[in-house]
Design an enzyme around this catalytic site. Structure first.
Site, PDB file in Angstrom:
ATOM      1  N   GLU A 103       0.833  -1.179   0.000  1.00 13.92           N
ATOM      2  CA  GLU A 103       0.000   0.000   0.000  1.00 13.92           C
ATOM      3  C   GLU A 103       0.879   1.244   0.000  1.00 13.92           C
ATOM      4  OE1 GLU A 103      -1.587   2.063   3.021  1.00 13.92           O
ATOM      5  OE2 GLU A 103      -2.557   3.147   1.378  1.00 13.92           O
TER       6      GLU A 103
ATOM      7  N   ASP B  29       1.296  -0.781   6.775  1.00 13.47           N
ATOM      8  CA  ASP B  29       1.797  -0.272   8.051  1.00 13.47           C
ATOM      9  C   ASP B  29       1.011  -0.832   9.227  1.00 13.47           C
ATOM     10  OD1 ASP B  29       3.915   1.311   7.216  1.00 13.47           O
ATOM     11  OD2 ASP B  29       2.533   2.882   6.553  1.00 13.47           O
TER      12      ASP B  29
ATOM     13  N   ASP C 236      -0.565   0.520  11.439  1.00 16.89           N
ATOM     14  CA  ASP C 236      -1.423   1.562  12.009  1.00 16.89           C
ATOM     15  C   ASP C 236      -2.864   1.349  11.536  1.00 16.89           C
ATOM     16  OD1 ASP C 236      -1.451   2.262   9.375  1.00 16.89           O
ATOM     17  OD2 ASP C 236      -0.341   4.140   9.630  1.00 16.89           O
TER      18      ASP C 236
ATOM     19  N   ASP D   5      -4.683   2.862   9.225  1.00 16.72           N
ATOM     20  CA  ASP D   5      -4.884   2.763   7.777  1.00 16.72           C
ATOM     21  C   ASP D   5      -4.410   1.415   7.246  1.00 16.72           C
ATOM     22  OD1 ASP D   5      -6.080   5.194   7.533  1.00 16.72           O
ATOM     23  OD2 ASP D   5      -4.198   6.273   7.200  1.00 16.72           O
TER      24      ASP D   5
END
Ligand code: 28G
Length: 650
Positions: free
Chosen positions: A437, A510, A512, A514
């Site tokens: 991504e 990641d 996180d 998102d």
């Protein structure tokens, strides 16, 4: 005199023990053979095994309450209000049934007359296996006004059966402490036990099962599970929060007697407005994920009944409008539960019901009762028919869309999408594809990879919400089309594993919120449209590091806070005052190609998490919350559960 008697008794006792010890020693030598695994899964199976015995007593008609307690020290206690395990000495064995149940492998058989011997996920290895794998186990029986007690240590009798008091109650209490010598980890998970007990309560209408956690700080973990409506309520529970095609859960059930054997079958179903089918089947309360005769009987009858209803009322006019099995199952939620005396579990993992007569039984019940139901509920009938006919049309449309996509994307021509940097190797079993991504992360991955066997597919931005989309939309979607083309295996009806181009599909995002979002979207897509990829363990999540530690010229990375602290301590071991610089990796995009290769992509050093979706229902619920139409609750949910989503396989 008294001494002589005691001695004789002890000797006899020792002699009878030898054989028993051999039996249970086998369990301790190779526990995996009896409980599948000594991981936390196996640890939880001990509880299910004991609870299954209590449920058996309820199926025999003598028990309607089971209490499960997780005590401090991860001791499990299970209480039922059944007849109590018989304590009198049997003539053939010279032992009590109580002793036999806990010391003889495969003890059990049919409880009472005409009952179903339910064997849990382990197919009846029973209480003796739990006993063998427990540091200690004690059982109390309330029966005939007395409380009898017996104790064991690692399967050996430590206290023979004796009376410890008087009682007005009836029933059995089993307490045990799993042996830390036998299990990797002996900490129980309340949620895991709770989920299983809820399932058992749904499958056994009228039985009350309580779950209580008495460990420190776990006060909130307590629940009483009772479902008068049984599998009707199970279906309503699965469909809760979804838009429904009709309000009432349809219930069909009956039993059949042949050769003195009684077989019971029941089905509950309700359509929701989503597009995938959710059929969960059980035989004797054991899940049968591979299906079998009960599922076949159901599917066959459902297709036949809906087609004949459609024809009868002029909804289906032409032969080519005939509804397929897939059409009539779109959006269906179904629980099928059968109880029979001698279930045959077949298939690779013994999770498929083989008794052929069950197919006829279920098919007859569904044909008769569903036809009647539809006649009596025309509004519901028309709504279900309309849904299935729409599915039929959508399938035609999807077929056409596929043709278009083939032409547009060169699916047939073998031409690969621009967003893919392919690898040189052609043998799929050696090839990996990283789905990355973001722009800069993809750039680093392309430069850092080993292009001999690692392909990179870049993905940008928000993806299609597949939960709400039909197959034709999925094919036409500009984000997913390159992924479909790159993987090569097609989707849905057309899925073909032989055409898969990579045997490791690695999602790199990641750690996180998102990242969790994109990971979940991709998993939903794989789950709905390329399910075998997950079933076969081809889908992974890359594990990027969280910290970089530097001491002088020496650098190391850490993947967790604990590891960071350990490495930092290690680095300053020879010199406690030295400065170790710790920096946080903010995201994949910030790593240079070399760093990304070393920490996240190099097969020699990286760690990958395999994605498994063990329980389709649980996953379905996770996805539904994540993919619901309201954006706010979804975002909140992701934020609260980001950790969980990142570690979806735990
Ligand atoms: C609390 C945790 C787990 C159980 C019973 C009740 C009977 C029983 C259990 O019998 C031996 C072999 C076949 C009859 C049966 C009681 C008949 C009459 C029982 C449990 C004897 C086993 N009275 N409750 N076993 N059978 N609960 N709960 O394990 O011939 S096991």
């Amino acid at each position: 005199m008294a001494d002589t008697v005691k001695n004789t008794a002890t000797q006899e006792y020792d002699a009878s023990q030898i054989q028993v010890l051999e039996g249970l020693e086998a369990v301790r030598k190779r526990p995996g053979m009896y409980i599948g695994t000594t991981s936390t899964t196996g640890l939880h199976h001990l509880v299910y095994e004991i609870v299954d015995n209590a449920i058996d007593e309820s199926l025999a008609g003598y028990c309607d309450r089971v209490d499960v307690v997780i005590e401090p020290g991860n001791i499990i206690s299970v209480t039922d209000n059944g007849r109590g395990i018989p304590v009198d000495i049997q003539e053939q064995t010279g032992k009590s049934a109580l002793e036999v149940v806990f010391t003889v492998l495969h003890a059990g058989g049919k409880f009472g007359g005409g009952g179903y011997k339910v064997s849990g996920g382990l197919h009846g290895v029973g209480a003796s296996v739990v006993n063998a794998l427990s540091e200690w186990l004690e059982v109390n029986v309330h029966r005939d006004g007395k409380i009898y007690a017996m104790k064991f240590e690692r399967g050996n009798i430590s206290e023979p059966i004796h009376v410890i008091g008087r009682t007005k109650k009836r029933g059995t209490v089993v307490r045990f402490k799993p042996d830390p010598e036998m299990f990797d980890d002996t900490v129980y998970d309340y949620e895991t036990i709770h989920d299983r007990m809820r399932q058992q309560a749904f499958l056994n209408a009228g039985v009350t099962i309580s779950v209580t956690d008495l460990r420190e700080g776990m006060e909130d973990n307590t629940d009483v599970l009772y479902y008068d409506g049984g599998i009707r309520e199970y279906v309503a529970y699965i469909n809760s929060g979804k838009k429904l095609v009709h309000e009432d859960v349809i219930y069909l059930g009956g039993e059949e007697e042949a050769d003195g054997h009684i077989t019971f079958a029941e089905v509950a179903l309700q359509y929701n407005e989503e597009y995938h089918e959710n059929i969960v089947s059980f035989a004797n309360d054991v899940k049968t994920p591979e299906g079998g005769m009960h599922e076949e009987g159901f599917k066959r009858a459902l297709t036949a009944v809906l087609n004949s209803y459609g024809k009868k009322y002029g909804l289906i006019k032409k032969d080519e409008d005939k509804l397929s099995g897939e059409d009539v199952r779109e959006g269906i939620t179904t629980i099928i539960s059968v109880k029979l005396e001698e279930p045959q579990f077949e298939g690779q993992t013994k999770q498929k019901l083989g008794n052929a007569y069950v197919r006829t039984l279920v098919s007859n019940i569904v044909t008769d009762q569903l036809s009647t139901y539809l006649e009596e509920h025309p509004v519901t009938a028309k709504a279900i028919l309309a849904k299935a006919m729409l599915a039929n049309q959508a399938r035609l449309a999807a077929r056409k869309a596929r043709e278009t996509v083939r032409r547009k994307t060169g699916l047939e021509s073998g031409q690969m999408p621009d967003k893919l940097q392919d690898c040189n190797e052609r043998d799929p079993s050696l090839c990996e594809i990283y789905i990355v991504e973001g722009d800069s992360a993809a750039g680093s991955a392309i430069q850092g990879r080993d292009s001999r066997f690692q392909a990179i597919l870049a993905m940008w931005g928000k993806m299609l919400n597949v939960e709400k989309a039909r197959a034709d939309k999925v094919y036409d979607n500009d984000k997913l089309a390159p992924l479909i083309v790159a993987l090569g295996c097609g989707i849905g009806e057309e899925f073909n594993m032989d055409k898969l181009r990579y045997h490791k599909i690695i999602i790199m995002a990641d750690a996180d919120v998102d990242g969790a979002h994109i990971r979940t979207l991709l998993l939903t897509f794989f789950f709905r449209y390329m399910r075998p990829l997950i079933d076969n363990g081809y889908v992974y999540s890359a594990v990027p590091p969280l910290y970089k530690l530097t001491r002088g010229k020496k650098q190391k990375v850490a993947y967790s806070d604990e590891q960071r602290d350990a490495i930092s301590a290690e680095m300053r071991e020879d010199n406690p005052n030295v400065k170790v610089d710790i920096s946080r990796f903010k995201g994949l995009g910030e790593m240079d190609p070399h760093e990304l290769w070393e920490t996240t992509m190099d097969p020699e050093q990286r760690s990958l998490r395999r994605i498994t979706l063990k329980d389709a229902i649980a996953a379905d619920r996770v996805f539904s919350v994540l993919m619901g139409e309201d954006v706010d609750p979804r975002r909140e949910w992701i934020e609260e559960n980001a950790k969980y989503v990142v570690n979806l396989d735990i």
